[in-house]
Design a protein around this motif. Sequence first.
Motif, PDB file in Angstrom:
ATOM      1  N   VAL A 154       0.828  -1.212   0.000  1.00 21.57           N
ATOM      2  CA  VAL A 154       0.000   0.000   0.000  1.00 21.57           C
ATOM      3  C   VAL A 154       0.863   1.263   0.000  1.00 21.57           C
ATOM      4  N   LEU A 155       1.905   1.299   0.834  1.00 15.66           N
ATOM      5  CA  LEU A 155       2.770   2.481   0.847  1.00 15.66           C
ATOM      6  C   LEU A 155       3.485   2.642  -0.485  1.00 15.66           C
ATOM      7  N   ASP A 156       3.842   1.541  -1.118  1.00 17.31           N
ATOM      8  CA  ASP A 156       4.471   1.621  -2.437  1.00 17.31           C
ATOM      9  C   ASP A 156       3.505   2.233  -3.454  1.00 17.31           C
ATOM     10  N   GLU A 157       2.263   1.777  -3.441  1.00 18.41           N
ATOM     11  CA  GLU A 157       1.263   2.308  -4.375  1.00 18.41           C
ATOM     12  C   GLU A 157       0.926   3.759  -4.059  1.00 18.41           C
ATOM     13  N   LEU A 158       0.864   4.067  -2.792  1.00 19.20           N
ATOM     14  CA  LEU A 158       0.480   5.414  -2.358  1.00 19.20           C
ATOM     15  C   LEU A 158       1.525   6.451  -2.764  1.00 19.20           C
ATOM     16  N   ALA A 159       2.788   6.025  -2.837  1.00 17.36           N
ATOM     17  CA  ALA A 159       3.871   6.953  -3.138  1.00 17.36           C
ATOM     18  C   ALA A 159       3.751   7.566  -4.527  1.00 17.36           C
ATOM     19  N   GLU A 160       3.027   6.906  -5.437  1.00 14.86           N
ATOM     20  CA  GLU A 160       2.869   7.456  -6.787  1.00 14.86           C
ATOM     21  C   GLU A 160       2.088   8.769  -6.773  1.00 14.86           C
ATOM     22  N   THR A 161       1.050   8.836  -5.954  1.00 17.99           N
ATOM     23  CA  THR A 161       0.202  10.026  -5.892  1.00 17.99           C
ATOM     24  C   THR A 161       0.539  10.918  -4.703  1.00 17.99           C
ATOM     25  N   TYR A 162       0.942  10.306  -3.587  1.00 15.88           N
ATOM     26  CA  TYR A 162       1.215  11.056  -2.353  1.00 15.88           C
ATOM     27  C   TYR A 162       2.615  10.712  -1.840  1.00 15.88           C
ATOM     28  N   PRO A 163       3.661  11.101  -2.551  1.00 15.17           N
ATOM     29  CA  PRO A 163       5.022  10.719  -2.148  1.00 15.17           C
ATOM     30  C   PRO A 163       5.428  11.256  -0.778  1.00 15.17           C
ATOM     31  N   GLU A 164       5.024  12.486  -0.473  1.00 13.94           N
ATOM     32  CA  GLU A 164       5.411  13.071   0.810  1.00 13.94           C
ATOM     33  C   GLU A 164       4.749  12.344   1.968  1.00 13.94           C
ATOM     34  N   PHE A 165       3.465  12.019   1.812  1.00  8.65           N
ATOM     35  CA  PHE A 165       2.760  11.311   2.884  1.00  8.65           C
ATOM     36  C   PHE A 165       3.367   9.924   3.094  1.00  8.65           C
TER      37      PHE A 165
END
Length: 254
Positions: A231-242
């Motif tokens: 999930v964090l890997d996928e999330l980094a595409e749109t929300y890298p800072e978060f």
Amino acid sequence: MSMIQPPLPREILICTIARLLDGVRHVAVGASSPIPAAGAMLLRALKERAGAAPVKISILGSVEHNFFTNGSTELFDCAGQGRIDAFFLGGGQIDGQGNINLVGVGDYPRSSVRWPGSFGSAYLYFVVPRVILFREEHTPRVFVEKVDFISAPGTSDEGVYRTGGPYALVTGKGLFRFDRQKGRFRLDSIHPGHSFDEIAEATGFTFEHDAEPGVTPSPDVDELDLLRGRVLDELAETYPEFAAQMRQSLTEIA
């Protein structure tokens, strides 16, 4: 044998959202909603691991996780056609009837504080069956007795056709469910580390509750495994800072 790190407060919020989304086919997420997006991604990952029916996610602003080719226009079209099962809304103010204010503080149009505006919140509130309200900040300035301006109403008069509306409210302190028959919130559970008295003091509207409200369940091992990896890997595409902040927080408690 290493012990798994205890869940972060935000991981509890993400898992709570994933559970609220259980059963949806298509969830849409706004452009500035990393925690709701992570909850949707976690649900999708859990369903895929279990071999269940896939969950479609559309995140505005994302290249990889977005089925829309025409931005918000297509979002509104899909919602009106009944092709979006869940969406997230927030607000500078939210009251006990599920009304949200995205315009500003004070008497409109002479608001002392102005926010970006209502956008299509009222429309989506009426047509998306499962609207989850989310505000990490839980203070009396956000959760008020009555909003100063209604961007989107939580309930409608009898005879008004409406397929959507508030389903739940997730905050940094607890989970509320919305009773559409009564038109008000009920405290469902309190997040670990918080108390009923703390929630009552921080909430400007009255709400129903059990004599002893339950505790929000913490993520299990499988949920944490997926959340901290895929999930964090996928999330980094749109929300890298978060995503980077989440990884840093995990490093600090290791």
